[in-house]
Design an enzyme around this catalytic site. Structure first.
Site, PDB file in Angstrom:
ATOM      1  N   HIS A  74       4.286  -4.200   3.694  1.00  0.00           N
ATOM      2  CA  HIS A  74       2.981  -3.836   4.273  1.00  0.00           C
ATOM      3  C   HIS A  74       2.756  -4.614   5.559  1.00  0.00           C
ATOM      4  O   HIS A  74       3.110  -5.780   5.679  1.00  0.00           O
ATOM      5  CB  HIS A  74       1.836  -4.010   3.267  1.00  0.00           C
ATOM      6  CG  HIS A  74       1.391  -5.420   2.995  1.00  0.00           C
ATOM      7  ND1 HIS A  74       0.467  -6.086   3.775  1.00  0.00           N
ATOM      8  CD2 HIS A  74       1.717  -6.288   1.998  1.00  0.00           C
ATOM      9  CE1 HIS A  74       0.246  -7.288   3.274  1.00  0.00           C
ATOM     10  NE2 HIS A  74       0.999  -7.445   2.200  1.00  0.00           N
ATOM     11  N   HIS A 115      -3.868 -15.379   3.424  1.00  0.00           N
ATOM     12  CA  HIS A 115      -5.273 -14.965   3.553  1.00  0.00           C
ATOM     13  C   HIS A 115      -6.112 -16.056   4.217  1.00  0.00           C
ATOM     14  O   HIS A 115      -7.287 -16.245   3.896  1.00  0.00           O
ATOM     15  CB  HIS A 115      -5.878 -14.586   2.191  1.00  0.00           C
ATOM     16  CG  HIS A 115      -5.146 -13.489   1.491  1.00  0.00           C
ATOM     17  ND1 HIS A 115      -5.296 -13.214   0.154  1.00  0.00           N
ATOM     18  CD2 HIS A 115      -4.242 -12.586   1.956  1.00  0.00           C
ATOM     19  CE1 HIS A 115      -4.525 -12.204  -0.193  1.00  0.00           C
ATOM     20  NE2 HIS A 115      -3.866 -11.809   0.893  1.00  0.00           N
TER      21      HIS A 115
END
Length: 379
Positions: free
Chosen positions: A187, A344
């Site tokens: 991804h 993140h």
């Protein structure tokens, strides 16, 4: 859906710039935090929640599918997908070995330096779209170097999404059984706990993105012409609840595409200090037979051993294909507990730690090459 107070919520409460009306007018983003989304969590019926609730859930490491546009995906699992048997042992060792000898860390390093320089690759951001277009241009550049006969077999396309950052599908058409498809995937998007903050995403999943890109480069240089169709997928919006891969899997399932197997490469660069260098083989929510074959590929072609590990429900794009009834697998940089703890965040960078390793990434490029050749064949 109610969520407990988190560090994320505390930041929002303490910082006026994170007031919701400011979020919804943030320059460079197209994101309505009040938008209603249908979300599926493990073992629970789907629930409607706001986009803001999704962000809070992700910040608490709650894994989910956003099924707003793919509510019927699971219904395809009951249809008669063709089931394929995987080889008992690898059979193309000479060809695989000849290609993996040409793999290099030079291209992945240069590509990842650029790819992680975008402020964020968040799927609803302008820079997320810009990073996708840059990636597309790199794939085009590699394809231009192919022989004229190989170029005739290659098809590169964008799989359009409403949010602006498209998924990318690169296909090398098979010569013998072109209707059977082998998929290597990663991804391309990144996120911070608050999507408006910087998210270089060097490891998650910039590393997987350039890992399979290097595998494609080496296959092109070797003039790889498969028997089955071999595809490389770079999905958008994995961080939004596997949105891109669900859309692609649904479209393939609706067309009854014969997907032999898909293998996800999500985070391939981290070697935790003081641990053994390993290739993590995910064993939950995957196809058991394909996973067993992946272990054999690691044993045969990689210079490091594998370790079995688990990552939970809906933890990466392989889950979308499994949900649609296809054989899917997932390989990661280490055991899940030893994986990169900077993801993140603004610190998911190449230069943050000596634990970020391009030679480790190279082992996964070997695996991607082996997967493509062993299951795709070589005409």
């Amino acid at each position: 859906m109610k969520f407990a107070l988190t560090a994320l919520a505390a930041v929002a409460a303490a910082s006026p710039i994170f007031e919701q009306e400011t979020f919804n007018s943030e320059p460079g983003f197209s994101l309505d935090l009040n938008a209603q989304r249908l979300v599926q969590l493990e073992g629970q019926p789907p629930v409607w929640m706001t986009e803001l609730d999704k962000i809070k859930a992700k910040a608490q490491n709650i894994k989910f599918f956003d099924i707003t546009d793919t509510q019927d995906l699971e219904s395809f699992a009951a249809t008669s997908h063709v089931k394929f048997e995987f080889p008992a042992t690898p059979t193309a060792t000479d060809k695989v070995t000849s290609v993996i000898k040409t793999l290099s860390t030079k291209g992945p390093r240069a590509n990842l330096e650029k790819f992680s320089s975008f402020r964020t690759r968040y799927y609803r951001s302008d820079t997320g779209k810009d990073s996708q277009q840059w990636l597309l241009s790199k794939i085009q550049d590699i394809t231009k170097s192919a022989s004229s006969s190989l170029k005739e077999l290659v098809n590169l396309s964008e799989f359009s999404h409403s949010w602006g950052q498209n998924s990318i599908i690169l296909s090398i058409n098979g010569s013998t059984t072109p209707d059977e498809v082998v998929i290597v995937s990663a991804h391309q998007d990144s996120t911070n706990m608050w999507p408006f903050l910087p998210a270089p995403g060097a490891d998650d999943d910039g590393s997987g993105t350039v890992t399979i890109l290097e595998a494609y480069r080496a296959l092109v240089a070797a003039d790889f012409k498969p028997e089955r169709t071999v595809q490389f997928h770079w999905y958008s919006a994995e961080e939004g609840g596997l949105l891109g891969s669900q859309a692609v899997a649904k479209e393939y399932a609706a067309r009854s595409v014969k997907v032999v197997a898909m293998n996800q490469f999500d985070m391939t660069a981290w070697v935790k200090k003081g641990t053994r260098e390993e290739a993590g083989i995910i064993t939950d929510f995957v196809n058991e037979d394909l996973t067993a074959f992946n272990k054999k590929l690691v044993d045969t072609y990689l210079d490091i051993p594998y370790v079995e590990t688990k990552c939970g429900y809906a933890c990466s794009d392989h889950a979308s294909w499994g949900k649609a009834g296809y054989a899917s697998g997932f390989t990661i940089e280490s055991s899940f507990e030893n994986s990169n703890h900077y993801i993140h965040s603004a610190n998911d960078r190449i230069d943050i730690s000596e634990e970020f390793s391009f030679t480790h990434m190279l082992e996964f490029s070997k695996l991607a090459v082996a997967f493509a050749i062993e299951l795709g064949g070589w005409a």
